[in-house]
Design an enzyme around this catalytic site. Sequence first.
Site, PDB file in Angstrom:
ATOM      1  N   ARG A   1     -17.365  -1.711  -1.367  1.00  0.00           N
ATOM      2  CA  ARG A   1     -17.120  -2.055   0.049  1.00  0.00           C
ATOM      3  C   ARG A   1     -18.230  -1.547   0.976  1.00  0.00           C
ATOM      4  O   ARG A   1     -18.627  -0.399   0.922  1.00  0.00           O
ATOM      5  CB  ARG A   1     -15.786  -1.409   0.437  1.00  0.00           C
TER       6      ARG A   1
ATOM      7  N   LYS B  63      -5.690  -5.212   1.682  1.00  0.00           N
ATOM      8  CA  LYS B  63      -4.851  -5.281   2.892  1.00  0.00           C
ATOM      9  C   LYS B  63      -5.676  -5.633   4.135  1.00  0.00           C
ATOM     10  O   LYS B  63      -5.319  -6.507   4.902  1.00  0.00           O
ATOM     11  CB  LYS B  63      -4.168  -3.934   3.178  1.00  0.00           C
TER      12      LYS B  63
ATOM     13  N   ARG C 131      -6.818   9.404  -2.639  1.00  0.00           N
ATOM     14  CA  ARG C 131      -6.071   8.360  -1.913  1.00  0.00           C
ATOM     15  C   ARG C 131      -5.066   7.675  -2.831  1.00  0.00           C
ATOM     16  O   ARG C 131      -3.959   7.350  -2.412  1.00  0.00           O
ATOM     17  CB  ARG C 131      -7.050   7.346  -1.312  1.00  0.00           C
TER      18      ARG C 131
ATOM     19  N   ARG D 113     -17.999   3.405   3.930  1.00  0.00           N
ATOM     20  CA  ARG D 113     -17.018   4.300   4.530  1.00  0.00           C
ATOM     21  C   ARG D 113     -17.091   5.684   3.896  1.00  0.00           C
ATOM     22  O   ARG D 113     -17.293   5.809   2.695  1.00  0.00           O
ATOM     23  CB  ARG D 113     -15.612   3.728   4.326  1.00  0.00           C
TER      24      ARG D 113
ATOM     25  N   ARG E  77       2.962   4.359   6.041  1.00  0.00           N
ATOM     26  CA  ARG E  77       2.453   4.865   4.762  1.00  0.00           C
ATOM     27  C   ARG E  77       3.355   5.949   4.196  1.00  0.00           C
ATOM     28  O   ARG E  77       3.086   6.456   3.101  1.00  0.00           O
ATOM     29  CB  ARG E  77       1.047   5.436   4.974  1.00  0.00           C
TER      30      ARG E  77
HETATM   31  P1  AMP Z   1      -7.315   2.452   5.709  1.00  0.00           P
HETATM   32  O1  AMP Z   1      -8.428   1.886   6.544  1.00  0.00           O
HETATM   33  O2  AMP Z   1      -5.998   1.755   5.931  1.00  0.00           O
HETATM   34  O3  AMP Z   1      -7.677   2.570   4.257  1.00  0.00           O
HETATM   35  O4  AMP Z   1      -7.076   3.952   6.244  1.00  0.00           O
HETATM   36  C1  AMP Z   1      -8.092   4.921   6.125  1.00  0.00           C
HETATM   37  C2  AMP Z   1      -7.500   6.310   6.172  1.00  0.00           C
HETATM   38  O5  AMP Z   1      -6.874   6.546   7.449  1.00  0.00           O
HETATM   39  C3  AMP Z   1      -6.392   6.586   5.149  1.00  0.00           C
HETATM   40  O6  AMP Z   1      -6.907   6.956   3.882  1.00  0.00           O
HETATM   41  C4  AMP Z   1      -5.655   7.730   5.812  1.00  0.00           C
HETATM   42  O7  AMP Z   1      -6.377   8.934   5.650  1.00  0.00           O
HETATM   43  C5  AMP Z   1      -5.720   7.367   7.299  1.00  0.00           C
HETATM   44  N1  AMP Z   1      -4.537   6.572   7.705  1.00  0.00           N
HETATM   45  C6  AMP Z   1      -4.508   5.243   8.041  1.00  0.00           C
HETATM   46  N2  AMP Z   1      -3.261   4.848   8.321  1.00  0.00           N
HETATM   47  C7  AMP Z   1      -2.464   5.933   8.164  1.00  0.00           C
HETATM   48  C8  AMP Z   1      -1.065   6.166   8.271  1.00  0.00           C
HETATM   49  N3  AMP Z   1      -0.218   5.180   8.591  1.00  0.00           N
HETATM   50  N4  AMP Z   1      -0.617   7.416   8.041  1.00  0.00           N
HETATM   51  C9  AMP Z   1      -1.442   8.422   7.717  1.00  0.00           C
HETATM   52  N5  AMP Z   1      -2.769   8.283   7.586  1.00  0.00           N
HETATM   53  C10 AMP Z   1      -3.285   7.047   7.791  1.00  0.00           C
END
Ligand code: AMP
Length: 210
Positions: A122, A13, A168, A157, A88
């Site tokens: 990553r 994504k 996750r 990360r 999400r």
């Molecule tokens: P990502 O970079 O999109 O993988 O997001 C990293 C982490 O941020 C996720 O695993 C969640 O813990 C948190 N996060 C990001 N977007 C959301 C969302 N829309 N709702 C809740 N937690 C989020």
Amino acid sequence: MNLLFLGAPGAGKGTISAIVAKKLGIPHISTGEILRNEIKEKTPLGLKIEEQIAEGKFASDSDMIEIVRKRISQSDAKQGFILDGFPRTAVQAEELQNIAKIDVVVNLIADDETLIKRLLGRRSCPKCKKEYNMATSLITKSGKEICDICNVPLSKRADDNEQTIRTRQEIYNKETKILIDFYKKKGILKEVDGEGYPEIIVDRVIKVLE
Ligand code: AMP
């Protein structure tokens, strides 16, 4: 055009939506990136969510909705935007309908083996922020975990470890996967094969937007 990207952790994504946003000249809004910045800056929200995020758990719906509401009201998002990582949950998706009209939802699909491989590989440069993946074609030129441009060691990360990846994935299956049906019913879902080189996946996305 207002777009959003769905897909399991590791589906691509972030990488793909950032390139597509650049091509379309609209902002790429990654809620994960916004949260990581809050953590880095040690803001009240950052301090509150740091542990949750490191464990792979979600931030609260109300915090996320507020973040997105604020971000998409900024002037650069007036001509369109790409949401990456939001919504999400069903609550977030319902609430988003009151904030903005989404034209197309892209669901990136990749098999489980690819997802894990990509997440574990990553890396990014802490200095110039260039993203790499040691398990795909996005590997560094030297094959070592050193930035091609800045010559500094790459970072990983905090939530890209096997334990957190499992959490996750479980939360994705429980909370986020249902959004595929939510948008399918609205007739705006486009399924895109997320396997292969980023340039090829980007072309597939552009094609479904035509
Ligand atoms: P990502 O970079 O999109 O993988 O997001 C990293 C982490 O941020 C996720 O695993 C969640 O813990 C948190 N996060 C990001 N977007 C959301 C969302 N829309 N709702 C809740 N937690 C989020």
